[in-house]
Enzyme design. Structure first.
Site, mmCIF file in Angstrom:
data_model
loop_
_atom_site.group_PDB
_atom_site.id
_atom_site.type_symbol
_atom_site.label_atom_id
_atom_site.label_comp_id
_atom_site.label_asym_id
_atom_site.label_seq_id
_atom_site.Cartn_x
_atom_site.Cartn_y
_atom_site.Cartn_z
ATOM 1 N N HIS A 166 81.626 -82.252 68.691
ATOM 2 C CA HIS A 166 82.597 -81.851 69.715
ATOM 3 C C HIS A 166 81.864 -81.182 70.877
ATOM 4 C CE1 HIS A 166 85.698 -81.590 66.289
ATOM 5 N NE2 HIS A 166 86.181 -82.473 67.145
ATOM 6 N N CYS A 253 85.979 -73.531 65.391
ATOM 7 C CA CYS A 253 86.867 -74.467 64.690
ATOM 8 C C CYS A 253 87.832 -73.781 63.743
ATOM 9 C CB CYS A 253 86.088 -75.452 63.834
ATOM 10 S SG CYS A 253 84.462 -75.812 64.348
HETATM 11 C C1 CIR Z 1 85.570 -82.895 61.168
HETATM 12 O O1 CIR Z 1 84.654 -83.731 61.155
HETATM 13 O O2 CIR Z 1 86.623 -83.092 61.776
HETATM 14 C C2 CIR Z 1 85.386 -81.610 60.400
HETATM 15 N N1 CIR Z 1 84.631 -81.837 59.230
HETATM 16 C C3 CIR Z 1 84.714 -80.565 61.276
HETATM 17 C C4 CIR Z 1 85.537 -80.152 62.447
HETATM 18 C C5 CIR Z 1 84.892 -79.087 63.262
HETATM 19 N N2 CIR Z 1 85.765 -78.657 64.293
HETATM 20 C C6 CIR Z 1 85.391 -78.174 65.469
HETATM 21 O O3 CIR Z 1 84.214 -78.195 65.776
HETATM 22 N N3 CIR Z 1 86.337 -77.779 66.296
#
Ligand code: CIR
Length: 258
Positions: A166, A253
């Site tokens: 992201h 996150c």
């Molecule tokens: C994903 O791949 O969607 C999750 N394992 C990690 C999400 C991390 N989120 C973020 O950086 N906002």
């Protein structure tokens, strides 16, 4: 700088290890992840936030990463449309939780996709990352919604970078027109009016940090950026993020802050 008062969090579910990841650090330890999440919640409270805890849901292994299914601003909350099909259902509980705090709620509609992790707010400006999760149509819808509220936005295309999931994996807003960024993105034209602090390559994971009121929450174990941030006068709150990092997760996150 935005004053934050509240945050929404969601603990890891029993299926946490089944979530999406590209990281090579092995399987996460669920008990340790839960402990780290509890410590994370305590850190947000120390920063002055009142927390709303959503219940874990085994049907959504990535649902502890509660930042991705919504974008919250001082004027409007926006239900996102996560780019990963396995995460789309996470919006339901977020959509149910937000009306308690936001009078006005908008939505990103398919074929637009947006993950909250791609959205980096810097005061009244939003950087919108184009990634494997946030597509051009989603970015366009979000920019339109934000513009109606008087916010500006610019697009940062990270699709060529294999290193980051992201936008906010690679850049964070420290306040006072300062950004903290990985070297590969630091020179992006969208950042030209900001003071960009570049993290050393071995500290790339620390580019995702949280400025909350007078505090800066930082991943533990990255002394160079910790010193730089402390030298700006911020109070540093270091947190061990090892188990979330195994699932491509970082500090921002794990909460929606407003
Ligand atoms: C994903 O791949 O969607 C999750 N394992 C990690 C999400 C991390 N989120 C973020 O950086 N906002």
């Amino acid at each position: 700088m935005t004053q934050f008062r509240r945050a929404i969090v969601r603990p890891p579910s029993r299926t946490f290890a089944d979530g999406l990841t590209s990281a090579q650090f092995g399987l996460p330890d669920l008990d340790k992840a839960r402990e780290q999440h509890t410590t994370y919640c305590a850190a947000l409270e120390r920063c002055g936030l009142t927390l709303t805890h959503l219940p874990p849901d085994d049907a959504f292994p990535d649902s502890t990463f509660v930042e991705d299914p919504a974008i919250v601003t001082s004027k409007l909350a926006i239900i996102a449309n996560p780019g990963a099909p396995s995460r789309r259902g996470e919006v339901t509980i977020i959509a149910a939780a937000l009306p308690e705090f936001f009078e006005r709620i908008a939505r990103i509609a398919a074929p637009g996709t947006v993950d909250g992790g791609d959205i980096c707010q810097a005061d009244d400006h939003f950087f919108i990352g184009l990634s494997e999760r946030t597509n051009e149509e989603g970015a366009r819808q979000l920019a339109t919604l934000l513009a109606r509220e008087g916010f500006t936005s610019s697009v940062v295309d990270i699709r060529a970078s294999s290193k980051v999931l992201h936008l906010k994996t690679s850049v964070s807003y420290l306040g006072d027109r300062r950004l903290v960024a990985m070297r590969e993105i630091a020179d992006h034209a969208a950042f030209r009016d900001y003071d960009v602090i570049t993290v050393a390559p071995e500290e790339n994971y620390a580019a995702n940090l949280l400025r909350i009121n007078e505090f800066v929450v930082l991943a533990a174990g990255f002394p160079k950026i910790a010193k730089t941030v402390a030298d700006f006068g911020h109070t540093i709150v270091p947190l061990d993020m090892s188990e979330f990092r195994k699932m491509d997760g970082s500090l921002s996150c794990l909460s929606l802050r407003f």
